[in-house]
Design a protein around this motif. Sequence first.
Motif, mmCIF file in Angstrom:
data_model
loop_
_atom_site.group_PDB
_atom_site.id
_atom_site.type_symbol
_atom_site.label_atom_id
_atom_site.label_comp_id
_atom_site.label_asym_id
_atom_site.label_seq_id
_atom_site.Cartn_x
_atom_site.Cartn_y
_atom_site.Cartn_z
ATOM 1 N N HIS A 90 0.528 -1.178 -0.005
ATOM 2 C CA HIS A 90 -0.116 0.016 -0.137
ATOM 3 C C HIS A 90 0.816 1.143 -0.094
ATOM 4 O O HIS A 90 0.349 2.187 -0.706
ATOM 5 N N ARG A 91 2.005 1.408 0.820
ATOM 6 C CA ARG A 91 2.720 2.519 1.027
ATOM 7 C C ARG A 91 4.281 2.420 1.064
ATOM 8 O O ARG A 91 4.432 1.224 2.030
ATOM 9 N N ILE A 92 5.069 3.166 1.026
ATOM 10 C CA ILE A 92 6.582 2.960 1.228
ATOM 11 C C ILE A 92 6.778 4.042 2.018
ATOM 12 O O ILE A 92 6.661 5.465 1.663
ATOM 13 N N HIS A 93 7.056 3.900 3.496
ATOM 14 C CA HIS A 93 7.096 4.999 4.240
ATOM 15 C C HIS A 93 8.512 5.609 4.194
ATOM 16 O O HIS A 93 8.777 6.817 3.893
ATOM 17 N N ARG A 94 9.635 4.610 4.393
ATOM 18 C CA ARG A 94 10.979 5.217 3.995
ATOM 19 C C ARG A 94 11.705 4.094 3.235
ATOM 20 O O ARG A 94 11.612 2.983 3.596
ATOM 21 N N PRO A 95 12.188 4.743 2.195
ATOM 22 C CA PRO A 95 12.727 3.788 1.323
ATOM 23 C C PRO A 95 14.102 3.283 2.035
ATOM 24 O O PRO A 95 15.118 4.071 2.255
ATOM 25 N N PRO A 96 14.407 1.795 2.067
ATOM 26 C CA PRO A 96 15.441 1.383 2.706
ATOM 27 C C PRO A 96 16.488 1.343 2.005
ATOM 28 O O PRO A 96 16.618 0.561 0.737
ATOM 29 N N GLN A 139 -2.214 5.607 9.742
ATOM 30 C CA GLN A 139 -1.027 4.749 10.101
ATOM 31 C C GLN A 139 0.140 5.204 9.443
ATOM 32 O O GLN A 139 1.303 5.397 10.037
ATOM 33 N N ALA A 140 0.089 5.896 8.438
ATOM 34 C CA ALA A 140 1.333 6.570 7.820
ATOM 35 C C ALA A 140 1.597 7.649 8.486
ATOM 36 O O ALA A 140 2.748 7.972 8.923
ATOM 37 N N ARG A 141 0.930 8.574 9.192
ATOM 38 C CA ARG A 141 1.087 9.559 10.017
ATOM 39 C C ARG A 141 1.584 9.042 11.359
ATOM 40 O O ARG A 141 2.919 9.585 11.729
ATOM 41 N N LEU A 142 1.213 7.922 12.152
ATOM 42 C CA LEU A 142 1.958 7.438 13.040
ATOM 43 C C LEU A 142 3.421 7.013 12.832
ATOM 44 O O LEU A 142 4.318 7.412 13.750
ATOM 45 N N ILE A 143 3.559 6.473 11.785
ATOM 46 C CA ILE A 143 4.995 5.811 11.326
ATOM 47 C C ILE A 143 5.995 7.065 10.931
ATOM 48 O O ILE A 143 7.191 7.137 11.244
ATOM 49 N N GLU A 144 5.690 7.870 10.192
ATOM 50 C CA GLU A 144 6.228 9.129 9.510
ATOM 51 C C GLU A 144 6.412 10.218 10.399
ATOM 52 O O GLU A 144 7.685 10.841 10.286
ATOM 53 N N GLU A 145 5.551 10.584 11.013
ATOM 54 C CA GLU A 145 5.730 11.792 11.891
ATOM 55 C C GLU A 145 6.096 11.434 13.435
ATOM 56 O O GLU A 145 6.838 12.223 13.885
ATOM 57 N N TYR A 146 5.452 10.432 13.824
ATOM 58 C CA TYR A 146 6.040 10.062 15.267
ATOM 59 C C TYR A 146 6.872 8.785 15.420
ATOM 60 O O TYR A 146 7.238 8.328 16.488
ATOM 61 N N ASP A 147 7.452 8.109 14.449
ATOM 62 C CA ASP A 147 8.474 7.190 14.203
ATOM 63 C C ASP A 147 7.609 6.072 14.983
ATOM 64 O O ASP A 147 8.451 5.037 15.809
ATOM 65 N N GLY A 148 6.404 5.765 14.599
ATOM 66 C CA GLY A 148 5.786 4.622 15.294
ATOM 67 C C GLY A 148 6.184 3.338 14.843
ATOM 68 O O GLY A 148 6.793 3.131 13.956
ATOM 69 N N GLN A 149 6.374 2.114 15.675
ATOM 70 C CA GLN A 149 6.624 0.921 15.571
ATOM 71 C C GLN A 149 5.479 -0.073 15.425
ATOM 72 O O GLN A 149 4.741 -0.285 16.467
ATOM 73 N N SER A 167 9.525 -0.144 6.676
ATOM 74 C CA SER A 167 9.402 0.675 5.694
ATOM 75 C C SER A 167 8.183 0.673 4.756
ATOM 76 O O SER A 167 8.101 1.687 4.304
ATOM 77 N N TYR A 168 7.586 -0.571 4.931
ATOM 78 C CA TYR A 168 6.498 -0.831 4.016
ATOM 79 C C TYR A 168 4.959 -0.913 4.862
ATOM 80 O O TYR A 168 4.924 -1.612 5.922
ATOM 81 N N ASP A 169 4.089 -0.619 4.385
ATOM 82 C CA ASP A 169 2.703 -0.796 4.767
ATOM 83 C C ASP A 169 2.182 -1.894 3.666
ATOM 84 O O ASP A 169 1.915 -1.561 2.612
ATOM 85 N N MET A 210 0.533 -0.783 17.538
ATOM 86 C CA MET A 210 1.478 0.455 17.202
ATOM 87 C C MET A 210 1.913 1.043 18.577
ATOM 88 O O MET A 210 1.356 1.505 19.527
ATOM 89 N N PHE A 211 3.299 0.914 18.505
ATOM 90 C CA PHE A 211 4.134 1.753 19.602
ATOM 91 C C PHE A 211 4.857 3.004 19.296
ATOM 92 O O PHE A 211 5.472 2.940 18.426
ATOM 93 N N VAL A 212 4.779 4.087 20.222
ATOM 94 C CA VAL A 212 5.317 5.249 19.883
ATOM 95 C C VAL A 212 6.250 5.344 21.037
ATOM 96 O O VAL A 212 5.616 5.652 22.299
ATOM 97 N N ASP A 213 7.451 5.515 20.847
ATOM 98 C CA ASP A 213 8.460 5.581 22.018
ATOM 99 C C ASP A 213 8.967 7.143 22.290
ATOM 100 O O ASP A 213 9.513 7.630 21.412
#
Length: 544
Positions: free
Chosen positions: A16-22, A226-236, A138-140, A251-254
């Motif tokens: 569905h989405r590529i959050h960060r290109p590895p 989900q993209a917002r949690l991962i890309e803005e908050y570095d969610g795991q 890095s992928y959804d 989903m965990f945000v540290d």
Amino acid sequence: MAGWLWLRCLFGPSLHRIHRPPQQPRPEGRAGRRGWDYLPRSLERHTDNILGWASALWSLSYYSSPLILCYLYRKGYICSSKLVPVSQYVGTVLVCLLGVACLRGWGRWRNPEYLQFVSILEETRRNHTPNNKKKLASYDFDFSHWPADFSWKEVSNPKFSKGGVSLLKPEPKHRGATDSLLNSVRTLPCHIISYLVAHSFGRRMLYPGSVGLLQKAMRPMLQQGQARLIEEYDGQRNKLISCDGNEIDAMFVDRRGERGPNGKTLVICCEGNAGFYEVGCMNTPLDGGYSVLGWNHPGFAGSTGVPFPQNEANAMDVVVQFAVHKLGFQLNDIVVYAWSIGGFTASWAVMSYPEIRALVLDASFDDLLPLALKVMPESWRPLVTHTVRQYMNLNNAEQLCRYQGPVLLIRRTKDEIITTTGPEDIMSNRGNDLLLRLLQHRWVCTAFITHCGITCELCSSLLESVYIGYEVDDDWCMSVLQSYQTDRETPFPWSVGKYTEQHLHIRPDHHLFRFFQARKYMRNFETTHCTPLPISEFHMPWKL
């Protein structure tokens, strides 16, 4: 090698989405964005649309199958002479869909982005190292293909067994052996109907977020959240395996490495009956700088299973275990925050893990039964009562009364969901009953409530004005409680302030003692049920 890759593409998950290109530069035209939606090529896009429509039609036919079968029977289509052509037609459709799936695999194989993704996925399955997991994050993609990150089996001394966690059961009625047998035979039809109701439309009415068609309609919104949690908050994102075998999407945000006093506190969020962590109540503690762990009910989004109370409690158990044994938080660093029906799993968690630091319940209720009776016909009352008590017994108040720690209840004054008569009548808000049960248990104030009618006062919308109007002396109330706490290291219920009717006439200041307690445990929020809670209304509960 090419054939192996094509097979992986054929049976691989939808991307569905590529959050960060590895380990690769961003494609041209995307340099200003942290992530982007996966863009399938023409062949993959068209074949994916065909398979998506086929899946939607199958879901529609599944839910409407009783009506379809009745119609076909009345028209005389259910007979051997007509079933053979139908089976041939169905076989032809399945062969065509298989061919479409093969073409989609070919389209994926021709796409470099998908090839890189499926290679990382396969490598992570073979060798689940932190580095490979970071690349895969890095992928959804479809969560069913995500490798498991934590299982209840990893706990050396699990609190509960594989059979499931402990739930509070309704007290059985004591009968003789003959009476029990006769009663079982007499109520057998009711048991059968209750089972069918609970496992068909009943469960879906109680948890509409578990309906597949609703999830399909909400998919773009969930992916964006989900993209917002991962890309803005570095969610795991994590997959947790509960003791019943369900896979729980979490989903965990540290925030422990950030400046601020709240990062070391973990807030575990429990969503409502149509809520998802992607767009739910996680946002409130995130805005406050807390570390946050959100999860989806069984059957919601990436989580598997169905959201019956036992499965819900099993899921909550593995979430708490994951927070302690994998994320490294202590129980006294954890606050459980729940909205609406999430109060069931939240109150179960603090009941089962009493060392948890605090509990915040927003727009929650004491018991499901009064709310279920409100929406069902009066003639169904015995059936609804039996179904709820047997299969959907969300007894939040009973569980809450077994917790000794700090509690905050947030009551929405215009709530249209958990009121039994309407949003304009705050006296029917079941949050009032939850507060009363808590006060009755902790402060042994039954005689007081019966005498002075505090029930009506607490149920009114003038709780704050009553409190101020009576000029409650906070310092005096605190001194009484602190003195009692110093003298006695005993759990609730406390008998401080317990007086007979005669005592109440002699010491009228103890009337106000209950208003002090009520205000400490409950806050009003002037809004409706589904309005997101702003961080200004999110507080840590009062602690003596």
